[in-house]
Scaffold this active site. Structure first.
Site, PDB file in Angstrom:
ATOM      1  N   LYS A 125       0.767  -1.350   0.039  1.00 22.90           N
ATOM      2  CA  LYS A 125      -0.170   0.127  -0.272  1.00 22.90           C
ATOM      3  C   LYS A 125       0.905   1.431  -0.044  1.00 22.90           C
ATOM      4  O   LYS A 125       0.657   2.077  -0.827  1.00 22.90           O
ATOM      5  CB  LYS A 125      -0.825   0.057   1.222  1.00 22.90           C
ATOM      6  CG  LYS A 125      -1.888  -1.168   1.307  1.00 22.90           C
ATOM      7  CD  LYS A 125      -2.739  -1.389   0.248  1.00 22.90           C
ATOM      8  CE  LYS A 125      -3.908  -2.303   0.674  1.00 22.90           C
ATOM      9  NZ  LYS A 125      -3.645  -3.649   0.792  1.00 22.90           N
ATOM     10  N   LYS A 160      -8.958   1.738   3.684  1.00 24.99           N
ATOM     11  CA  LYS A 160      -8.452   0.572   3.645  1.00 24.99           C
ATOM     12  C   LYS A 160      -7.313   0.110   4.626  1.00 24.99           C
ATOM     13  O   LYS A 160      -6.449   1.190   4.755  1.00 24.99           O
ATOM     14  CB  LYS A 160      -8.004   0.002   2.360  1.00 24.99           C
ATOM     15  CG  LYS A 160      -7.023   0.911   1.620  1.00 24.99           C
ATOM     16  CD  LYS A 160      -7.056   0.436   0.035  1.00 24.99           C
ATOM     17  CE  LYS A 160      -6.162   1.257  -0.625  1.00 24.99           C
ATOM     18  NZ  LYS A 160      -5.819   0.893  -2.250  1.00 24.99           N
ATOM     19  N   ARG A 210      -4.373  -4.782 -13.404  1.00 21.26           N
ATOM     20  CA  ARG A 210      -3.065  -5.245 -12.753  1.00 21.26           C
ATOM     21  C   ARG A 210      -2.343  -5.316 -13.999  1.00 21.26           C
ATOM     22  O   ARG A 210      -2.374  -5.998 -14.976  1.00 21.26           O
ATOM     23  CB  ARG A 210      -3.251  -6.570 -12.256  1.00 21.26           C
ATOM     24  CG  ARG A 210      -2.054  -7.417 -12.011  1.00 21.26           C
ATOM     25  CD  ARG A 210      -0.993  -6.846 -11.049  1.00 21.26           C
ATOM     26  NE  ARG A 210      -1.740  -6.595  -9.870  1.00 21.26           N
ATOM     27  CZ  ARG A 210      -1.721  -7.649  -8.844  1.00 21.26           C
ATOM     28  NH1 ARG A 210      -1.558  -8.770  -8.957  1.00 21.26           N
ATOM     29  NH2 ARG A 210      -2.333  -7.256  -7.637  1.00 21.26           N
ATOM     30  N   ARG A 225      -9.661  -6.140 -13.166  1.00 23.43           N
ATOM     31  CA  ARG A 225     -10.495  -6.517 -12.322  1.00 23.43           C
ATOM     32  C   ARG A 225     -11.866  -5.873 -12.333  1.00 23.43           C
ATOM     33  O   ARG A 225     -11.494  -4.826 -11.479  1.00 23.43           O
ATOM     34  CB  ARG A 225      -9.644  -6.973 -11.046  1.00 23.43           C
ATOM     35  CG  ARG A 225      -8.934  -8.162 -11.022  1.00 23.43           C
ATOM     36  CD  ARG A 225      -7.282  -7.469 -11.701  1.00 23.43           C
ATOM     37  NE  ARG A 225      -7.048  -6.534 -11.117  1.00 23.43           N
ATOM     38  CZ  ARG A 225      -6.132  -6.603  -9.676  1.00 23.43           C
ATOM     39  NH1 ARG A 225      -5.927  -7.562  -9.209  1.00 23.43           N
ATOM     40  NH2 ARG A 225      -5.767  -5.159  -9.219  1.00 23.43           N
ATOM     41  N   ARG A 233     -15.217  -3.386  -4.929  1.00 28.37           N
ATOM     42  CA  ARG A 233     -14.163  -3.843  -4.964  1.00 28.37           C
ATOM     43  C   ARG A 233     -14.102  -4.848  -6.292  1.00 28.37           C
ATOM     44  O   ARG A 233     -15.012  -5.656  -6.725  1.00 28.37           O
ATOM     45  CB  ARG A 233     -13.656  -4.899  -3.884  1.00 28.37           C
ATOM     46  CG  ARG A 233     -13.485  -4.055  -2.736  1.00 28.37           C
ATOM     47  CD  ARG A 233     -13.672  -5.135  -1.253  1.00 28.37           C
ATOM     48  NE  ARG A 233     -14.664  -5.855  -1.173  1.00 28.37           N
ATOM     49  CZ  ARG A 233     -14.914  -6.786  -0.333  1.00 28.37           C
ATOM     50  NH1 ARG A 233     -13.934  -7.274   0.310  1.00 28.37           N
ATOM     51  NH2 ARG A 233     -15.946  -7.897  -0.420  1.00 28.37           N
ATOM     52  N   ASP A 273      -1.227  -1.726  -9.512  1.00 25.94           N
ATOM     53  CA  ASP A 273      -2.639  -1.623  -9.549  1.00 25.94           C
ATOM     54  C   ASP A 273      -2.938  -0.167  -9.933  1.00 25.94           C
ATOM     55  O   ASP A 273      -2.665   0.692  -9.484  1.00 25.94           O
ATOM     56  CB  ASP A 273      -3.121  -1.936  -8.538  1.00 25.94           C
ATOM     57  CG  ASP A 273      -3.064  -3.598  -7.972  1.00 25.94           C
ATOM     58  OD1 ASP A 273      -2.849  -4.370  -8.900  1.00 25.94           O
ATOM     59  OD2 ASP A 273      -3.422  -3.920  -6.970  1.00 25.94           O
ATOM     60  N   GLU A 281      -1.995   0.728  -5.972  1.00 31.15           N
ATOM     61  CA  GLU A 281      -0.889  -0.173  -5.229  1.00 31.15           C
ATOM     62  C   GLU A 281       0.135  -0.751  -6.141  1.00 31.15           C
ATOM     63  O   GLU A 281      -0.118  -0.580  -7.175  1.00 31.15           O
ATOM     64  CB  GLU A 281      -1.591  -1.362  -4.548  1.00 31.15           C
ATOM     65  CG  GLU A 281      -2.743  -1.111  -3.509  1.00 31.15           C
ATOM     66  CD  GLU A 281      -3.418  -2.347  -2.892  1.00 31.15           C
ATOM     67  OE1 GLU A 281      -2.743  -3.511  -3.206  1.00 31.15           O
ATOM     68  OE2 GLU A 281      -4.533  -2.265  -2.198  1.00 31.15           O
ATOM     69  N   ASN A 283       2.121  -4.213  -5.886  1.00 32.43           N
ATOM     70  CA  ASN A 283       2.241  -5.522  -5.507  1.00 32.43           C
ATOM     71  C   ASN A 283       3.399  -5.968  -5.648  1.00 32.43           C
ATOM     72  O   ASN A 283       4.037  -6.294  -6.775  1.00 32.43           O
ATOM     73  CB  ASN A 283       1.114  -6.249  -5.679  1.00 32.43           C
ATOM     74  CG  ASN A 283      -0.261  -5.850  -5.434  1.00 32.43           C
ATOM     75  OD1 ASN A 283      -0.734  -6.129  -4.282  1.00 32.43           O
ATOM     76  ND2 ASN A 283      -0.850  -4.973  -6.253  1.00 32.43           N
TER      77      ASN A 283
END
Length: 319
Positions: A125, A160, A210, A225, A233, A273, A281, A283
């Protein structure tokens, strides 16, 4: 090469979509040999090297009994040509300790991907803070008053936890501010835990993309997504629908800007992301979506990854 995958238990793999499995399959196809262990199988004792209880495996090609395993054995991590850290989040204390053991293995000569120090230095994050030019309005705080001010300014926000995964613990609060106080108390635990707050990006209806970056270069396709029904979400774990798409010009710009920086720090693979034009984000622990992209586009992401791994193994090791 001999490859050691540090991952979750093999019986938990859903091989039709598992990215670590896709990596293993491509590696074996090229003649590399495979071994696996879990983080709790790693140990160190003074006078020795970092060890692990490992299992040598061979993929069978069968959809059910998909691997054959040899008896467990004890091995030094330095014995393997490459060690791939593929343990899924959360990034908890045990994950943190595992990175220290892996860093010791590096000092002994092991080659670890992604680099343990880089895993620690890039919380998924908070890593976006370094790249403000690519992110939307964002606040990290423990303060309920700060969160209220942020909401008053932006009206529609996402809250979050910093240690969440798969969309866990994500809340949206609209202009009416309904339940903002309760949600804040839940996430910040009455001011003892930090929370990330971001302006809601309506482009989420088009998907939380992504963007995979391998060896410093963005993969030509992303996986969007897309939230389903009344869900906000897009995470696949939260029921989002994955749709592979070519990178947009903005996606490409982001990937090309971040890729060389992440690669230089020892991040062979990262998942950036993106919602709309904004990074949300980065990852680095166990990025996924290889198989979804391949199934829908034919772009062999696993092959791109093993290409990058083989190239990295030819380069000098750095600490």
């Amino acid at each position: 090469m001999t490859l050691l995958f540090i991952a979750d238990p093999l019986h938990s793999f859903k091989i039709y979509k598992d990215t670590t499995f896709a990596m293993m399959r491509e590696a074996q196809r090229r003649g590399h040999t495979l071994a696996v262990c879990e983080p709790q199988h790693i140990s160190w004792q003074r006078g020795g090297k970092v060890m692990a209880q490992v299992t040598d495996i061979r993929l069978t090609g069968d959809a059910t009994d998909w691997y054959e395993a040899q008896p467990e054995r004890t091995a030094e991590l330095v014995e393997f040509d490459a060690v791939l850290m593929r343990k899924d989040p959360p990034f908890d204390s045990e994950y943190f300790y595992a990175t220290h053991l892996l860093e010791q293995a590096e000092r002994e000569g092991a080659r670890v991907f992604n680099k343990p120090r880089a895993l620690r230095d890039h919380p998924e994050k908070l890593a976006i803070m370094e790249f403000p030019q690519f992110i939307g309005p964002t606040l990290v705080t423990r303060s309920a008053a700060d969160i209220q001010r942020f909401h008053a300014e932006h009206r529609d926000i996402i809250l979050k936890p910093l240690d969440g995964m798969g969309g866990m613990g994500i809340f949206r609060v609209g202009p009416d501010g309904l339940n903002l106080g309760s949600i804040t108390e839940t996430l910040n635990r009455n001011g003892t835990q930090s929370v990330m707050v971001q302006k809601f990006l309506p482009e989420i209806v088009e998907g939380d993309k992504r963007v995979l970056v391998i060896g410093g270069k963005p993969v030509p396709y992303c996986l969007a997504r897309i939230p389903q029904g009344t869900e906000v979400r897009g995470n696949l774990a939260a029921g989002g629908k994955g749709v592979a798409r070519p990178l947009s010009a903005r996606d490409q710009e982001i990937g090309e800007a971040l890729g060389p920086i992440l690669q230089a720090r020892g991040l062979l693979l990262a998942g950036v992301d993106v919602i709309g034009d904004c990074v949300t984000e980065i990852n680095v622990t166990s990025p996924t979506c290889f198989q979804e992209i391949f199934d829908q586009t034919g772009c062999d992401v696993a092959a791109l990854f093993i290409d990058a791994l083989e190239a990295a193994m030819k380069a000098p090791a750095t600490l």
